[in-house]
Design an enzyme around this catalytic site. Structure first.
Site, PDB file in Angstrom:
ATOM      1  N   CYS A 101     -13.925  58.108 -36.518  1.00  0.00           N
ATOM      2  CA  CYS A 101     -13.703  58.307 -37.964  1.00  0.00           C
ATOM      3  C   CYS A 101     -12.318  58.918 -38.191  1.00  0.00           C
ATOM      4  CB  CYS A 101     -14.767  59.218 -38.568  1.00  0.00           C
ATOM      5  SG  CYS A 101     -16.327  58.401 -38.955  1.00  0.00           S
ATOM      6  N   HIS A 116     -18.414  50.641 -31.760  1.00  0.00           N
ATOM      7  CA  HIS A 116     -17.111  50.037 -31.474  1.00  0.00           C
ATOM      8  C   HIS A 116     -17.300  48.870 -30.527  1.00  0.00           C
ATOM      9  CE1 HIS A 116     -17.848  53.297 -28.597  1.00  0.00           C
ATOM     10  NE2 HIS A 116     -17.228  52.550 -27.697  1.00  0.00           N
TER      11      HIS A 116
HETATM   12  P1  AMP Z   1     -17.431  53.472 -24.740  1.00  0.00           P
HETATM   13  O1  AMP Z   1     -17.460  53.982 -23.327  1.00  0.00           O
HETATM   14  O2  AMP Z   1     -17.953  52.099 -24.916  1.00  0.00           O
HETATM   15  O3  AMP Z   1     -18.052  54.475 -25.706  1.00  0.00           O
HETATM   16  O4  AMP Z   1     -15.896  53.345 -25.109  1.00  0.00           O
HETATM   17  C1  AMP Z   1     -15.113  54.362 -25.611  1.00  0.00           C
HETATM   18  C2  AMP Z   1     -13.693  53.932 -25.398  1.00  0.00           C
HETATM   19  O5  AMP Z   1     -12.855  54.709 -26.222  1.00  0.00           O
HETATM   20  C3  AMP Z   1     -13.206  54.113 -23.955  1.00  0.00           C
HETATM   21  O6  AMP Z   1     -12.778  52.850 -23.449  1.00  0.00           O
HETATM   22  C4  AMP Z   1     -12.053  55.102 -24.083  1.00  0.00           C
HETATM   23  O7  AMP Z   1     -10.981  54.827 -23.203  1.00  0.00           O
HETATM   24  C5  AMP Z   1     -11.656  54.923 -25.538  1.00  0.00           C
HETATM   25  N1  AMP Z   1     -11.016  56.077 -26.145  1.00  0.00           N
HETATM   26  C6  AMP Z   1     -11.454  57.358 -26.138  1.00  0.00           C
HETATM   27  N2  AMP Z   1     -10.624  58.138 -26.839  1.00  0.00           N
HETATM   28  C7  AMP Z   1      -9.638  57.332 -27.306  1.00  0.00           C
HETATM   29  C8  AMP Z   1      -8.467  57.549 -28.092  1.00  0.00           C
HETATM   30  N3  AMP Z   1      -8.136  58.754 -28.567  1.00  0.00           N
HETATM   31  N4  AMP Z   1      -7.675  56.492 -28.384  1.00  0.00           N
HETATM   32  C9  AMP Z   1      -7.984  55.263 -27.907  1.00  0.00           C
HETATM   33  N5  AMP Z   1      -9.079  54.998 -27.172  1.00  0.00           N
HETATM   34  C10 AMP Z   1      -9.889  56.018 -26.868  1.00  0.00           C
HETATM   35 ZN    ZN Z   2     -17.441  57.927 -37.010  1.00  0.00          ZN
END
Ligand code: AMP
Ligand code: ZN
Length: 112
Positions: free
Chosen positions: A6, A98
């Site tokens: 968010c 996501h």
């Molecule tokens: P999931 O494991 O499916 O919940 O994916 C979360 C994803 O968000 C992971 O691939 C992380 O590398 C990515 N992620 C976490 N924090 C950030 C951030 N600040 N900017 C970009 N990607 C992020």
């Molecule tokens: Zn959210």
């Protein structure tokens, strides 16, 4: 609500924008698992795929419209993979729904 994605969608936490429209925001993953790896989210908070219902599923349709637009924009002509991780066993680490869009390498199947 204390939600990382968010805050990214609101511009409160910096990200590398790939695509944005009224409903959807997409940005490069901070820990890429492929030469092209972006995260696509609905701007409105939905915690996970298990919370999709008839009142919010149009937002998920918007996400998939964005997938096709990003694929064209980024010229992902050899194909790509869209992944959603849901819940603990699914490997979800951020509690805002996501979709990972992965491309520019041959992606193994099954993913393991
Ligand atoms: P999931 O494991 O499916 O919940 O994916 C979360 C994803 O968000 C992971 O691939 C992380 O590398 C990515 N992620 C976490 N924090 C950030 C951030 N600040 N900017 C970009 N990607 C992020
Ligand atoms: Zn959210």
């Amino acid at each position: 609500m204390d939600c990382l994605f968010c805050k990214i969608a609101a511009g409160e936490i910096p990200s590398s924008k790939v695509y944005e429209d009224e409903f959807v925001y997409a940005f490069l993953d901070i820990d890429p698992q492929a030469p092209f790896h972006c995260i696509i989210i609905p701007k409105e908070h939905i915690s996970g795929a298990d919370m999709i219902n008839e009142s919010n599923s149009t937002l998920i349709a918007k996400v998939f419209e964005a997938v096709a637009k990003i694929a064209k924009q980024e010229n992902l002509c050899k194909g790509f993979r869209v992944v959603n991780n849901c819940g603990e066993d699914g490997g979800q680490t951020v509690g805002h729904i996501h979709f990972h869009l992965l491309a520019r390498r041959n992606l193994a199947w099954p993913p393991g």
